[in-house]
Design an enzyme around this catalytic site. Structure first.
Site, PDB file in Angstrom:
ATOM      1  N   ASP A  17       0.833  -1.200   0.000  1.00 59.37           N
ATOM      2  CA  ASP A  17       0.000   0.000   0.000  1.00 59.37           C
ATOM      3  C   ASP A  17       0.869   1.253   0.000  1.00 59.37           C
ATOM      4  O   ASP A  17       1.925   1.280   0.638  1.00 59.37           O
ATOM      5  CB  ASP A  17      -0.896  -0.014   1.240  1.00 59.37           C
ATOM      6  CG  ASP A  17      -2.056   0.961   1.138  1.00 59.37           C
ATOM      7  OD1 ASP A  17      -2.316   1.477   0.030  1.00 59.37           O
ATOM      8  OD2 ASP A  17      -2.704   1.215   2.165  1.00 59.37           O
ATOM      9  N   GLY A  20       0.254   5.451  -4.538  1.00 50.96           N
ATOM     10  CA  GLY A  20      -0.314   6.741  -4.905  1.00 50.96           C
ATOM     11  C   GLY A  20       0.190   7.867  -4.026  1.00 50.96           C
ATOM     12  O   GLY A  20       0.529   8.956  -4.513  1.00 50.96           O
ATOM     13  N   ASN A  65     -10.370  -3.398  -6.950  1.00 52.69           N
ATOM     14  CA  ASN A  65      -9.548  -2.431  -7.683  1.00 52.69           C
ATOM     15  C   ASN A  65     -10.111  -2.069  -9.056  1.00 52.69           C
ATOM     16  O   ASN A  65      -9.704  -1.071  -9.660  1.00 52.69           O
ATOM     17  CB  ASN A  65      -8.118  -2.950  -7.854  1.00 52.69           C
ATOM     18  CG  ASN A  65      -7.289  -2.868  -6.590  1.00 52.69           C
ATOM     19  OD1 ASN A  65      -6.292  -3.555  -6.448  1.00 52.69           O
ATOM     20  ND2 ASN A  65      -7.711  -2.036  -5.640  1.00 52.69           N
ATOM     21  N   ARG A 182      -5.630  -2.134   8.529  1.00 58.62           N
ATOM     22  CA  ARG A 182      -6.793  -2.965   8.206  1.00 58.62           C
ATOM     23  C   ARG A 182      -6.347  -4.029   7.205  1.00 58.62           C
ATOM     24  O   ARG A 182      -5.289  -3.907   6.581  1.00 58.62           O
ATOM     25  CB  ARG A 182      -7.934  -2.130   7.636  1.00 58.62           C
ATOM     26  CG  ARG A 182      -7.571  -1.303   6.407  1.00 58.62           C
ATOM     27  CD  ARG A 182      -8.770  -0.496   5.903  1.00 58.62           C
ATOM     28  NE  ARG A 182      -8.400   0.331   4.766  1.00 58.62           N
ATOM     29  CZ  ARG A 182      -7.955   1.581   4.861  1.00 58.62           C
ATOM     30  NH1 ARG A 182      -7.814   2.144   6.052  1.00 58.62           N
ATOM     31  NH2 ARG A 182      -7.638   2.260   3.778  1.00 58.62           N
ATOM     32  N   LEU A 183      -7.189  -5.066   7.028  1.00 64.46           N
ATOM     33  CA  LEU A 183      -6.828  -6.186   6.159  1.00 64.46           C
ATOM     34  C   LEU A 183      -7.345  -6.028   4.730  1.00 64.46           C
ATOM     35  O   LEU A 183      -6.861  -6.710   3.823  1.00 64.46           O
ATOM     36  CB  LEU A 183      -7.349  -7.499   6.746  1.00 64.46           C
ATOM     37  CG  LEU A 183      -6.689  -7.933   8.060  1.00 64.46           C
ATOM     38  CD1 LEU A 183      -7.275  -9.254   8.529  1.00 64.46           C
ATOM     39  CD2 LEU A 183      -5.178  -8.061   7.883  1.00 64.46           C
TER      40      LEU A 183
END
Length: 228
Positions: A17, A20, A65, A182-183
């Site tokens: 993650d 962006g 996504n 978070r997952l």
């Protein structure tokens, strides 16, 4: 008392993650963050031979996504094409076996063909790179439960045998980059007793050194699996 084997993470998963945000902080197009993220993947895979990791699972493209802007999805798909084409020979040379989690056959036909070829060429590898593509954990569990019902009883063992991860080592450690905690619908079943590490490092900046630090943290934890 736990033996040394409990200190070794055989299976590590990463939610990659922050591409962006990495690009935004550097005033670059979002696509540049994704490209830099691919470079981080490449370096991490190359470093596996210096670890005791048997399987590295990467969350590359979730079923959610597809909701992203079309040009961003197209860029991600093109990056996937380039990565497979450029890195497949290296996978074979380094004894890395590719494993796919998710409904990857729902991707573009040329990508499906490339993945089929990659799976075949790397089938003899001793160390596994598992990539989650068009993946969602809730859908995975539901599909596994349906398959278990068709086969007979719906037991934990039957569900596990029908997950995309069947045959892989149990998940030991899950890492998420970028500070999010978070997952995000990733390996929900498999992560039941996995250790978790959430780091502020954005994925494009994540290095093999960060992985080694996470493995050291894992080795320092006591895993109880619900016991005392």
């Amino acid at each position: 008392m736990a033996d040394n084997q409990d200190k070794i993470a055989r299976h590590v998963a990463v939610i990659m993650d922050g591409n962006g945000r990495w690009a935004k902080r550097k005033h670059l197009p979002r696509a540049m963050g994704h490209r830099k993220g691919v470079e981080a993947v490449r370096e991490l895979v190359r470093s596996l031979k210096h670890t005791e990791i048997e399987c590295l699972t990467l969350y590359a493209f979730s079923s959610e996504n597809w909701k992203r802007p079309e040009d961003e999805v197209d860029d991600l798909m093109n990056l996937m094409r380039k990565f497979i084409k450029s890195d497949l020979p290296e996978f074979v040379a380094n004894d890395v076996k590719l494993h796919i989690l998710g409904d990857w056959r729902g991707l573009a036909p040329d990508i499906v063909a490339m993945l089929e070829d990659a799976l075949e060429q790397t089938s003899g590898g001793s160390r596994t790179l598992a990539v989650a593509l068009n993946y969602g954990a809730q859908a995975e569990i539901a599909a596994a439960a349906r398959a278990a019902a068709e086969q007979g009883s719906i037991t934990e063992e039957a569900i596990e045998a029908n997950l995309y991860s069947a045959g892989l080592p149990p998940l030991d450690l899950l890492i998420r980059t970028s500070g999010e905690v978070r997952l995000s619908n990733f390996l929900l079943w498999q992560a039941a007793y996995a250790e978790m590490i959430f780091t502020e490092v954005l994925w494009p900046d994540f290095t093999p050194e960060h992985l080694r630090d996470a493995l050291d943290q894992f080795a320092g934890r006591e895993r109880r699996f619900g016991g005392r």
